[in-house]
Write a protein that holds these residues in place. Sequence first.
Motif, PDB file in Angstrom:
ATOM      1  N   LYS A  31       0.858  -1.186   0.000  1.00 22.71           N
ATOM      2  CA  LYS A  31       0.000   0.000   0.000  1.00 22.71           C
ATOM      3  C   LYS A  31       0.891   1.231   0.000  1.00 22.71           C
ATOM      4  CE  LYS A  31      -3.908  -2.119   2.237  1.00 22.71           C
ATOM      5  NZ  LYS A  31      -4.916  -2.041   3.277  1.00 22.71           N
ATOM      6  N   THR A  32       0.590   2.152  -0.922  1.00 26.75           N
ATOM      7  CA  THR A  32       1.369   3.379  -1.056  1.00 26.75           C
ATOM      8  C   THR A  32       0.431   4.577  -1.178  1.00 26.75           C
ATOM      9  OG1 THR A  32       1.487   3.422  -3.468  1.00 26.75           O
ATOM     10  CG2 THR A  32       3.108   2.056  -2.328  1.00 26.75           C
ATOM     11  N   GLY A  33       1.019   5.764  -1.207  1.00 30.07           N
ATOM     12  CA  GLY A  33       0.224   6.981  -1.297  1.00 30.07           C
ATOM     13  C   GLY A  33      -0.049   7.458  -2.702  1.00 30.07           C
ATOM     14  N   ALA A  34       0.419   6.768  -3.724  1.00 29.98           N
ATOM     15  CA  ALA A  34       0.238   7.253  -5.092  1.00 29.98           C
ATOM     16  C   ALA A  34       0.325   6.109  -6.095  1.00 29.98           C
ATOM     17  CB  ALA A  34       1.303   8.299  -5.416  1.00 29.98           C
ATOM     18  N   GLU A  35      -0.230   6.338  -7.265  1.00 32.77           N
ATOM     19  CA  GLU A  35      -0.116   5.385  -8.362  1.00 32.77           C
ATOM     20  C   GLU A  35       1.353   5.284  -8.783  1.00 32.77           C
ATOM     21  OE1 GLU A  35      -2.404   3.419  -9.618  1.00 32.77           O
ATOM     22  OE2 GLU A  35      -3.983   4.254  -8.371  1.00 32.77           O
ATOM     23  N   LYS A  57      -1.576   1.957  -6.288  1.00 33.16           N
ATOM     24  CA  LYS A  57      -1.612   2.321  -4.870  1.00 33.16           C
ATOM     25  C   LYS A  57      -1.668   1.077  -3.985  1.00 33.16           C
ATOM     26  CE  LYS A  57      -3.737   6.868  -4.715  1.00 33.16           C
ATOM     27  NZ  LYS A  57      -4.862   7.637  -4.180  1.00 33.16           N
ATOM     28  N   GLU A  58      -2.273   0.027  -4.505  1.00 32.11           N
ATOM     29  CA  GLU A  58      -2.368  -1.232  -3.762  1.00 32.11           C
ATOM     30  C   GLU A  58      -2.000  -2.374  -4.688  1.00 32.11           C
ATOM     31  OE1 GLU A  58      -5.822  -1.845  -1.336  1.00 32.11           O
ATOM     32  OE2 GLU A  58      -5.987   0.288  -0.884  1.00 32.11           O
ATOM     33  N   GLY A  59      -0.699  -2.609  -4.824  1.00 32.23           N
ATOM     34  CA  GLY A  59      -0.203  -3.681  -5.672  1.00 32.23           C
ATOM     35  C   GLY A  59       0.139  -4.910  -4.853  1.00 32.23           C
ATOM     36  N   THR A  60       0.600  -5.933  -5.541  1.00 28.58           N
ATOM     37  CA  THR A  60       1.022  -7.154  -4.856  1.00 28.58           C
ATOM     38  C   THR A  60       2.421  -7.522  -5.319  1.00 28.58           C
ATOM     39  OG1 THR A  60       0.031  -8.560  -6.558  1.00 28.58           O
ATOM     40  CG2 THR A  60      -1.330  -8.041  -4.632  1.00 28.58           C
ATOM     41  N   TYR A  61       3.095  -8.319  -4.514  1.00 24.79           N
ATOM     42  CA  TYR A  61       4.425  -8.813  -4.859  1.00 24.79           C
ATOM     43  C   TYR A  61       4.510 -10.276  -4.467  1.00 24.79           C
ATOM     44  CZ  TYR A  61       5.709  -8.798   0.052  1.00 24.79           C
ATOM     45  OH  TYR A  61       5.766  -9.065   1.394  1.00 24.79           O
ATOM     46  N   SER A  62       5.470 -10.991  -5.059  1.00 29.37           N
ATOM     47  CA  SER A  62       5.651 -12.395  -4.731  1.00 29.37           C
ATOM     48  C   SER A  62       7.073 -12.829  -5.082  1.00 29.37           C
ATOM     49  CB  SER A  62       4.646 -13.261  -5.496  1.00 29.37           C
ATOM     50  OG  SER A  62       4.800 -14.616  -5.148  1.00 29.37           O
ATOM     51  N   PHE A  63       7.717 -13.518  -4.148  1.00 34.37           N
ATOM     52  CA  PHE A  63       9.021 -14.136  -4.368  1.00 34.37           C
ATOM     53  C   PHE A  63       8.828 -15.642  -4.201  1.00 34.37           C
ATOM     54  CE2 PHE A  63      10.104  -9.950  -2.543  1.00 34.37           C
ATOM     55  CZ  PHE A  63      10.923  -9.451  -3.540  1.00 34.37           C
ATOM     56  N   GLU A  64       9.258 -16.408  -5.193  1.00 35.67           N
ATOM     57  CA  GLU A  64       9.086 -17.870  -5.174  1.00 35.67           C
ATOM     58  C   GLU A  64      10.380 -18.551  -4.725  1.00 35.67           C
ATOM     59  OE1 GLU A  64       6.052 -19.068  -5.926  1.00 35.67           O
ATOM     60  OE2 GLU A  64       5.366 -17.032  -6.387  1.00 35.67           O
ATOM     61  N   ASN A  65      10.248 -19.737  -4.168  1.00 39.66           N
ATOM     62  CA  ASN A  65      11.376 -20.592  -3.777  1.00 39.66           C
ATOM     63  C   ASN A  65      12.411 -19.884  -2.912  1.00 39.66           C
ATOM     64  OD1 ASN A  65      10.452 -22.952  -5.054  1.00 39.66           O
ATOM     65  ND2 ASN A  65      11.140 -22.137  -7.024  1.00 39.66           N
ATOM     66  N   VAL A  66      11.945 -19.222  -1.872  1.00 37.86           N
ATOM     67  CA  VAL A  66      12.837 -18.530  -0.950  1.00 37.86           C
ATOM     68  C   VAL A  66      13.294 -19.523   0.117  1.00 37.86           C
ATOM     69  CG1 VAL A  66      13.049 -16.633   0.706  1.00 37.86           C
ATOM     70  CG2 VAL A  66      11.644 -16.352  -1.353  1.00 37.86           C
ATOM     71  N   ILE A 106       2.886  12.145   7.445  1.00 41.07           N
ATOM     72  CA  ILE A 106       3.268  11.690   8.781  1.00 41.07           C
ATOM     73  C   ILE A 106       2.258  10.697   9.349  1.00 41.07           C
ATOM     74  CG2 ILE A 106       3.723  12.465  11.151  1.00 41.07           C
ATOM     75  CD1 ILE A 106       4.607  15.169   9.790  1.00 41.07           C
ATOM     76  N   ASP A 107       0.970  10.939   9.115  1.00 40.73           N
ATOM     77  CA  ASP A 107      -0.043  10.058   9.687  1.00 40.73           C
ATOM     78  C   ASP A 107      -0.364   8.848   8.807  1.00 40.73           C
ATOM     79  OD1 ASP A 107      -1.544  11.234   7.676  1.00 40.73           O
ATOM     80  OD2 ASP A 107      -2.815  12.379   9.045  1.00 40.73           O
ATOM     81  N   GLY A 108       0.219   8.776   7.614  1.00 37.23           N
ATOM     82  CA  GLY A 108       0.073   7.601   6.764  1.00 37.23           C
ATOM     83  C   GLY A 108      -1.292   7.414   6.139  1.00 37.23           C
ATOM     84  N   ASN A 109      -2.048   8.495   5.977  1.00 42.72           N
ATOM     85  CA  ASN A 109      -3.379   8.361   5.392  1.00 42.72           C
ATOM     86  C   ASN A 109      -3.375   8.428   3.868  1.00 42.72           C
ATOM     87  OD1 ASN A 109      -2.947  11.061   4.890  1.00 42.72           O
ATOM     88  ND2 ASN A 109      -4.746  11.790   6.012  1.00 42.72           N
ATOM     89  N   GLY A 110      -2.189   8.571   3.257  1.00 38.15           N
ATOM     90  CA  GLY A 110      -2.091   8.611   1.805  1.00 38.15           C
ATOM     91  C   GLY A 110      -2.085  10.013   1.229  1.00 38.15           C
TER      92      GLY A 110
END
Length: 165
Positions: A31-35, A57-66, A106-110
């Motif tokens: 989750k981030t504050g911008a595209e 703003k809300e992407g996903t990530y994945s690392f395989e075979n760690v 500072i408050d993390g609201n985006g």
Amino acid sequence: IKNFYGTVEFNMPYLITTPAAEGVTVSGAVKTGAEGETNVELISGEEVVATVTASGKEGTYSFENVAAGTYTLKVSKLNHVTREYTVTVGTDALTQEVKIHLVGDIDGNGYVNMGDVIKLNAHVKDITTITDEYALLCANVNGGLINTGDTSMLYAHVKGSRLLY
């Protein structure tokens, strides 16, 4: 065959294979504050093991075979404050949700708004103290010590007279 000095012949060909990499999946949402694109790095010691990109703003990530072990998950994005998480990989898949803030958020609201300016001003004047280490990094908009200069720059950004980015 130990101490053999002759010739060995096989009637059938044999395939020698190495076992597939064993490990688990480390994944989660970013989750981030911008595209835009967010870089997520998996680091072991000083070595970057793998890097992936999450989008939006809300992407996903994945690392395989760690492989099992302790890693640093480093999350960075343009105009955001880089954040690091320590993750310990065992035998089961691991989900680590991550969040990074815009510089000044500072408050993390985006958003960077007057609420952030008020929090920073109260911190600088010792009325209240920002104790969260990551929020302090987000508050440091001028790159030096946190002071009235940060408050002025943040206020100018909010009113649109001097943007931070």
